[in-house]
Design a protein around this motif. Structure first.
Motif, PDB file in Angstrom:
ATOM      1  N   ALA A 204       0.871  -1.178   0.000  1.00 23.72           N
ATOM      2  CA  ALA A 204       0.000   0.000   0.000  1.00 23.72           C
ATOM      3  C   ALA A 204       0.904   1.224   0.000  1.00 23.72           C
ATOM      4  O   ALA A 204       1.560   1.515   1.005  1.00 23.72           O
ATOM      5  CB  ALA A 204      -0.893  -0.012   1.235  1.00 23.72           C
ATOM      6  N   ILE A 205       0.954   1.936  -1.118  1.00 21.18           N
ATOM      7  CA  ILE A 205       1.946   3.014  -1.263  1.00 21.18           C
ATOM      8  C   ILE A 205       1.257   4.374  -1.298  1.00 21.18           C
ATOM      9  O   ILE A 205       0.354   4.617  -2.110  1.00 21.18           O
ATOM     10  CB  ILE A 205       2.815   2.762  -2.517  1.00 21.18           C
ATOM     11  N   ASP A 206       1.695   5.227  -0.387  1.00 22.66           N
ATOM     12  CA  ASP A 206       1.087   6.552  -0.233  1.00 22.66           C
ATOM     13  C   ASP A 206       1.591   7.494  -1.337  1.00 22.66           C
ATOM     14  O   ASP A 206       2.691   7.344  -1.862  1.00 22.66           O
ATOM     15  CB  ASP A 206       1.452   7.098   1.160  1.00 22.66           C
ATOM     16  N   THR A 207       0.775   8.495  -1.604  1.00 22.48           N
ATOM     17  CA  THR A 207       1.071   9.422  -2.700  1.00 22.48           C
ATOM     18  C   THR A 207       2.188  10.420  -2.339  1.00 22.48           C
ATOM     19  O   THR A 207       2.734  10.400  -1.242  1.00 22.48           O
ATOM     20  CB  THR A 207      -0.224  10.169  -3.114  1.00 22.48           C
ATOM     21  N   VAL A 208       2.483  11.299  -3.273  1.00 23.43           N
ATOM     22  CA  VAL A 208       3.589  12.252  -3.127  1.00 23.43           C
ATOM     23  C   VAL A 208       3.333  13.312  -2.060  1.00 23.43           C
ATOM     24  O   VAL A 208       2.185  13.702  -1.820  1.00 23.43           O
ATOM     25  CB  VAL A 208       3.845  13.026  -4.452  1.00 23.43           C
ATOM     26  N   TYR A 209       4.432  13.786  -1.479  1.00 33.38           N
ATOM     27  CA  TYR A 209       4.401  14.997  -0.662  1.00 33.38           C
ATOM     28  C   TYR A 209       5.102  16.044  -1.520  1.00 33.38           C
ATOM     29  O   TYR A 209       6.322  15.995  -1.717  1.00 33.38           O
ATOM     30  CB  TYR A 209       5.147  14.764   0.664  1.00 33.38           C
ATOM     31  N   PHE A 230      -0.043   2.295   5.579  1.00 38.16           N
ATOM     32  CA  PHE A 230       0.696   2.247   4.308  1.00 38.16           C
ATOM     33  C   PHE A 230       2.044   1.567   4.545  1.00 38.16           C
ATOM     34  O   PHE A 230       2.612   1.651   5.641  1.00 38.16           O
ATOM     35  CB  PHE A 230       0.906   3.659   3.745  1.00 38.16           C
ATOM     36  N   THR A 231       2.534   0.893   3.500  1.00 40.19           N
ATOM     37  CA  THR A 231       3.817   0.196   3.626  1.00 40.19           C
ATOM     38  C   THR A 231       4.964   1.011   3.037  1.00 40.19           C
ATOM     39  O   THR A 231       6.131   0.697   3.254  1.00 40.19           O
ATOM     40  CB  THR A 231       3.747  -1.176   2.930  1.00 40.19           C
ATOM     41  N   GLY A 232       4.632   2.047   2.255  1.00 42.35           N
ATOM     42  CA  GLY A 232       5.672   2.870   1.655  1.00 42.35           C
ATOM     43  C   GLY A 232       5.072   4.127   1.058  1.00 42.35           C
ATOM     44  O   GLY A 232       3.858   4.348   1.145  1.00 42.35           O
ATOM     45  N   LYS A 233       5.959   4.937   0.459  1.00 42.03           N
ATOM     46  CA  LYS A 233       5.507   6.245  -0.033  1.00 42.03           C
ATOM     47  C   LYS A 233       6.303   6.665  -1.263  1.00 42.03           C
ATOM     48  O   LYS A 233       7.507   6.391  -1.356  1.00 42.03           O
ATOM     49  CB  LYS A 233       5.694   7.271   1.090  1.00 42.03           C
ATOM     50  N   VAL A 234       5.641   7.367  -2.144  1.00 36.16           N
ATOM     51  CA  VAL A 234       6.299   7.913  -3.340  1.00 36.16           C
ATOM     52  C   VAL A 234       7.189   9.090  -2.937  1.00 36.16           C
ATOM     53  O   VAL A 234       6.801   9.906  -2.100  1.00 36.16           O
ATOM     54  CB  VAL A 234       5.231   8.386  -4.354  1.00 36.16           C
ATOM     55  N   ALA A 235       8.379   9.179  -3.557  1.00 38.70           N
ATOM     56  CA  ALA A 235       9.244  10.361  -3.421  1.00 38.70           C
ATOM     57  C   ALA A 235       9.375  11.006  -4.794  1.00 38.70           C
ATOM     58  O   ALA A 235       9.349  10.314  -5.814  1.00 38.70           O
ATOM     59  CB  ALA A 235      10.627   9.949  -2.900  1.00 38.70           C
ATOM     60  N   ILE A 236       9.517  12.334  -4.796  1.00 42.94           N
ATOM     61  CA  ILE A 236       9.708  13.019  -6.082  1.00 42.94           C
ATOM     62  C   ILE A 236      11.058  13.716  -6.167  1.00 42.94           C
ATOM     63  O   ILE A 236      11.422  14.245  -7.213  1.00 42.94           O
ATOM     64  CB  ILE A 236       8.593  14.063  -6.366  1.00 42.94           C
ATOM     65  N   ALA A 239      16.010  14.371  -1.984  1.00 49.34           N
ATOM     66  CA  ALA A 239      16.051  14.804  -0.576  1.00 49.34           C
ATOM     67  C   ALA A 239      14.969  14.131   0.263  1.00 49.34           C
ATOM     68  O   ALA A 239      15.051  14.125   1.493  1.00 49.34           O
ATOM     69  CB  ALA A 239      15.885  16.327  -0.498  1.00 49.34           C
ATOM     70  N   GLN A 240      13.944  13.582  -0.380  1.00 48.34           N
ATOM     71  CA  GLN A 240      12.854  12.945   0.400  1.00 48.34           C
ATOM     72  C   GLN A 240      13.138  11.481   0.734  1.00 48.34           C
ATOM     73  O   GLN A 240      12.460  10.895   1.581  1.00 48.34           O
ATOM     74  CB  GLN A 240      11.538  13.018  -0.385  1.00 48.34           C
ATOM     75  N   VAL A 241      14.135  10.896   0.063  1.00 48.31           N
ATOM     76  CA  VAL A 241      14.316   9.445   0.160  1.00 48.31           C
ATOM     77  C   VAL A 241      14.652   8.997   1.574  1.00 48.31           C
ATOM     78  O   VAL A 241      14.000   8.117   2.141  1.00 48.31           O
ATOM     79  CB  VAL A 241      15.408   8.988  -0.840  1.00 48.31           C
ATOM     80  N   GLU A 242      15.671   9.626   2.161  1.00 51.78           N
ATOM     81  CA  GLU A 242      16.114   9.224   3.498  1.00 51.78           C
ATOM     82  C   GLU A 242      14.999   9.454   4.527  1.00 51.78           C
ATOM     83  O   GLU A 242      14.774   8.641   5.427  1.00 51.78           O
ATOM     84  CB  GLU A 242      17.387  10.027   3.849  1.00 51.78           C
ATOM     85  N   THR A 243      14.300  10.577   4.365  1.00 51.42           N
ATOM     86  CA  THR A 243      13.193  10.911   5.270  1.00 51.42           C
ATOM     87  C   THR A 243      12.123   9.817   5.224  1.00 51.42           C
ATOM     88  O   THR A 243      11.641   9.345   6.266  1.00 51.42           O
ATOM     89  CB  THR A 243      12.549  12.250   4.815  1.00 51.42           C
ATOM     90  N   ILE A 244      11.758   9.415   4.025  1.00 50.13           N
ATOM     91  CA  ILE A 244      10.696   8.405   3.884  1.00 50.13           C
ATOM     92  C   ILE A 244      11.189   7.051   4.400  1.00 50.13           C
ATOM     93  O   ILE A 244      10.476   6.356   5.125  1.00 50.13           O
ATOM     94  CB  ILE A 244      10.215   8.335   2.412  1.00 50.13           C
ATOM     95  N   ASN A 245      12.420   6.693   4.043  1.00 51.77           N
ATOM     96  CA  ASN A 245      12.955   5.421   4.561  1.00 51.77           C
ATOM     97  C   ASN A 245      12.906   5.382   6.086  1.00 51.77           C
ATOM     98  O   ASN A 245      12.510   4.383   6.681  1.00 51.77           O
ATOM     99  CB  ASN A 245      14.402   5.213   4.107  1.00 51.77           C
ATOM    100  N   SER A 246      13.310   6.499   6.704  1.00 52.39           N
ATOM    101  CA  SER A 246      13.358   6.467   8.170  1.00 52.39           C
ATOM    102  C   SER A 246      11.944   6.386   8.745  1.00 52.39           C
ATOM    103  O   SER A 246      11.701   5.678   9.723  1.00 52.39           O
ATOM    104  CB  SER A 246      14.156   7.644   8.731  1.00 52.39           C
ATOM    105  N   ALA A 247      10.986   7.081   8.116  1.00 51.36           N
ATOM    106  CA  ALA A 247       9.614   7.032   8.639  1.00 51.36           C
ATOM    107  C   ALA A 247       9.027   5.626   8.558  1.00 51.36           C
ATOM    108  O   ALA A 247       8.202   5.248   9.379  1.00 51.36           O
ATOM    109  CB  ALA A 247       8.720   8.005   7.866  1.00 51.36           C
ATOM    110  N   PHE A 248       9.458   4.857   7.561  1.00 53.18           N
ATOM    111  CA  PHE A 248       8.901   3.511   7.376  1.00 53.18           C
ATOM    112  C   PHE A 248       9.787   2.413   7.971  1.00 53.18           C
ATOM    113  O   PHE A 248       9.565   1.244   7.721  1.00 53.18           O
ATOM    114  CB  PHE A 248       8.631   3.241   5.881  1.00 53.18           C
TER     115      PHE A 248
END
Ligand code: COA
Ligand code: MG
Length: 294
Positions: A204-209, A230-236, A239-248
């Motif tokens: 279940a992948i969340d949309t963009v921030y 949600f199990t993951g999230k889109v990055a655009i 700079a968002q990658v590390e943030t999203i990885n850490s949140a999940f």
């Protein structure tokens, strides 16, 4: 032809979209710590640039392999571009395709057949190319989410939700309130997709921030998504990658607590007390689920 990266997709925390017609962004994607890269042939590429993007991506993947799983967002079934995309993309042997703007399960079945043909033609294992479906970009798709459960679809690895295309499809304005929170319809759609993904037992992948210069906002938003299931999230943006990885990624405290919850049930009782709170079977299942993914 490229070699397959892996035959089964892992659980994706972050999936970074990379416009495939940009040399700079393609090169940048090589070393990023995203779990997945979605090379984009769809809406970040102008219509006139579609052939260029397909060629550029093909050339790039002949000589480069990203650390992340390779996925490719193709154009939708009604775009007139999809067959050309599949013919170009299947020999690249990505883990899978991201399929946008579906209307219902028949789009997945049609694309699955087309993938079979494309795989057979270039001697790629039939069924290897997985699908992440963007499942909320048309009103029909949202209203028909439950139909995705009408039969097994082994290629389907996950669902993604998106708001911008839906709001454009229904002639609405900005899907967000001024403070960035989702308007009612999009909260509802987000919840529907989340339930559908869990019904199907897929990611279940969340949309963009979209505010990519706001790391605190992105972190809060990604944490909220994980909390909601949600199990993951889109990055655009990188700079968002590390943030999203850490949140999940479960924190040490969460892992420790989950271990204590599991231990608390070892005597075989269905309801126990821990730190003054009542725990029963749903708590145990949640703790086991968290530990299964660390
Ligand atoms: N993938 C890979 N690299 C990216 C990137 C992305 N999505 N976004 C930015 N970068 C790179 C830039 O090329 C730049 O690297 P360089 O200096 O080596 O060229 C670096 O990261 C910093 O980029 P920055 O200047 O902050 O951003 P930008 O103005 O170049 O790009 C966006 C901003 C929003 C246009 C860009 O992030 C982007 O294209 N995002 C993806 C859009 C997309 O795919 N949308 C569809 C899915 S929702
Ligand atoms: Mg879109």
């Amino acid at each position: 032809m490229a070699t397959p990266q892996t035959d089964s997709p892992s659980i994706i925390r972050s999936i970074l979209f990379v416009p495939a017609d940009s040399d700079r962004k393609l090169v940048k994607s090589i070393d990023l710590e995203a779990d997945a890269i979605a090379f984009d042939l769809e809406d970040s590429v102008m219509p006139a640039n579609k052939p260029l993007a397909r060629n550029k991506l093909g050339e790039f993947l002949k000589t480069n392999t990203c650390k992340a799983e390779h996925w490719v967002r193709v154009n939708d079934v009604r775009s007139g571009e999809l067959l050309k995309d599949l013919a170009a993309v299947v020999p690249m042997q990505p883990v899978g395709i991201v399929l946008p703007k579906i209307y219902g399960p028949e789009d997945l079945d049609l694309v699955s057949h087309w993938l079979e043909m494309a795989e057979a033609m270039v001697d790629v294992t039939v069924g290897q190319t997985k699908i992440l479906a963007v499942a909320t970009e048309t009103p029909e798709a949202v209203l028909r989410l439950s139909e995705l459960g009408n039969r097994p679809r082994p290629r389907l690895a996950g669902l993604i939700w998106g708001a911008e295309d839906l709001s454009s499809a229904i002639g609405a304005g900005n899907p967000r309130h001024e403070d960035g929170s989702w308007r009612f319809l999009y909260q509802q759609v987000r919840g529907q997709m989340l339930l559908a993904a869990h019904m199907l037992d897929v990611q279940a992948i969340d949309t963009v921030y979209v505010d990519f210069k706001n790391p605190e906002g992105c972190l809060a938003n990604a944490r909220e998504a994980r909390h909601d299931g949600f199990t993951g999230k889109v990055a655009i943006h990188p700079a968002q990658v590390e943030t999203i990885n850490s949140a999940f990624t479960p924190s040490d405290d969460e892992i420790l607590f989950a271990r204590r919850v599991v231990a608390a049930f070892e005597e075989g009782e269905g309801a126990v007390s821990l730190d003054g709170n009542m725990l029963d079977i749903p708590h145990l299942k949640a703790a086991q689920r968290l530990l299964a993914n660390v």
